[in-house]
Design an enzyme around this catalytic site. Structure first.
Site, PDB file in Angstrom:
ATOM      1  N   TYR A  79     -12.689   8.902  -3.746  1.00  0.00           N
ATOM      2  CA  TYR A  79     -12.573   8.462  -4.942  1.00  0.00           C
ATOM      3  C   TYR A  79     -11.394   9.006  -5.738  1.00  0.00           C
ATOM      4  CZ  TYR A  79     -11.644  13.563  -8.235  1.00  0.00           C
ATOM      5  OH  TYR A  79     -11.255  14.500  -9.096  1.00  0.00           O
ATOM      6  N   LEU A  81      -7.008   6.999  -4.166  1.00  0.00           N
ATOM      7  CA  LEU A  81      -6.270   6.820  -3.332  1.00  0.00           C
ATOM      8  C   LEU A  81      -5.326   6.986  -2.839  1.00  0.00           C
ATOM      9  CD1 LEU A  81      -5.646   3.788  -5.513  1.00  0.00           C
ATOM     10  CD2 LEU A  81      -6.783   3.779  -3.667  1.00  0.00           C
ATOM     11  N   SER A  86      -1.362   5.430  -5.809  1.00  0.00           N
ATOM     12  CA  SER A  86      -2.129   5.679  -6.887  1.00  0.00           C
ATOM     13  C   SER A  86      -1.231   5.522  -8.477  1.00  0.00           C
ATOM     14  CB  SER A  86      -2.564   7.030  -7.128  1.00  0.00           C
ATOM     15  OG  SER A  86      -3.469   7.806  -8.219  1.00  0.00           O
ATOM     16  N   HIS A  88      -1.360   7.388 -10.763  1.00  0.00           N
ATOM     17  CA  HIS A  88      -0.874   8.341 -11.051  1.00  0.00           C
ATOM     18  C   HIS A  88       0.084   9.186 -10.892  1.00  0.00           C
ATOM     19  CE1 HIS A  88      -4.720   9.810 -13.245  1.00  0.00           C
ATOM     20  NE2 HIS A  88      -5.150   9.050 -12.459  1.00  0.00           N
ATOM     21  N   GLU A 138     -13.305   2.549 -14.173  1.00  0.00           N
ATOM     22  CA  GLU A 138     -12.970   3.582 -14.909  1.00  0.00           C
ATOM     23  C   GLU A 138     -12.740   3.853 -16.537  1.00  0.00           C
ATOM     24  OE1 GLU A 138     -10.102   4.984 -12.195  1.00  0.00           O
ATOM     25  OE2 GLU A 138     -11.807   5.049 -10.304  1.00  0.00           O
ATOM     26  N   HIS A 141      -9.647   5.905 -17.349  1.00  0.00           N
ATOM     27  CA  HIS A 141      -8.195   5.464 -16.683  1.00  0.00           C
ATOM     28  C   HIS A 141      -6.733   4.643 -17.823  1.00  0.00           C
ATOM     29  CE1 HIS A 141      -5.584   5.628 -13.527  1.00  0.00           C
ATOM     30  NE2 HIS A 141      -5.020   5.010 -13.938  1.00  0.00           N
TER      31      HIS A 141
END
Length: 177
Positions: A79, A81, A86, A88, A138, A141
């Site tokens: 789900y 990192l 990541s 994000h 994804e 993303h």
């Protein structure tokens, strides 16, 4: 930023994504993004609205290292990192969904896949690039890389890793956008 290349520094110019960034998008007031990516994001949603798309929702944006590690520990590698790996955490990535259904099945997902590059965004983990990115498809993303980089990547069907390799190899690249 990925499993092999860790975040070198935290973002320095985060700003709240305005909750009124577009009439066609739902945004939680807690979401942050690098300031330079907000005007192109607004333009992206305006263009989508002009094309009749009005079911967007931002599900995630900047995540602190602490939050990223918490997600990794609670949900596992399938789900999330670990902290430092990541996108994000860069403040340049966000997850854009649709209130009409799954992104891979709705017009919003198709529109973003075909048009996000005009605004400096790329679909970070496309279907055909798992062998390059190490991340499964994804469709939600998106990563801000800016213009003209996003256009070149789209035209040449390059993932970010491939584009960076191209730039390192050639040292420069000229294009007309």
């Amino acid at each position: 930023v990925n499993r092999d290349i860790k975040l070198q520094q935290d973002p320095t110019n985060l700003a709240q994504i305005p909750t009124d960034i577009g009439a066609n998008v739902i945004v939680d007031s807690k979401f942050l993004l690098e300031n330079l990516a907000i005007p192109p994001l607004k333009a992206l949603f305006e263009a989508a609205a002009n094309d009749g798309l009005d079911h967007f929702i931002i599900n995630s944006a900047y995540r602190s290292g602490k939050l990223q590690q918490q997600l990794y520990e609670e949900n596992g590698a399938a789900y999330a990192l670990p902290s430092g790996s990541s996108e994000h955490q860069t403040g340049l990535s966000l997850d854009i969904g649709s209130t009409a259904g799954k992104m891979e099945n709705v017009a919003e997902g198709k529109w973003l896949e075909e048009n996000a590059h005009h605004f400096g965004f790329i679909l970070r983990y496309p279907k055909n690039k798992f062998d390059v990115t190490g991340i499964s498809y994804e469709p939600w993303h998106f990563r801000y890389v800016g213009l003209p980089h996003s256009v070149v990547m789209q035209e040449k069907d390059l993932a970010l890793e491939e584009y960076l390799t191209l730039l390192k190899k050639d040292q420069s690249y000229t294009t007309k956008v």
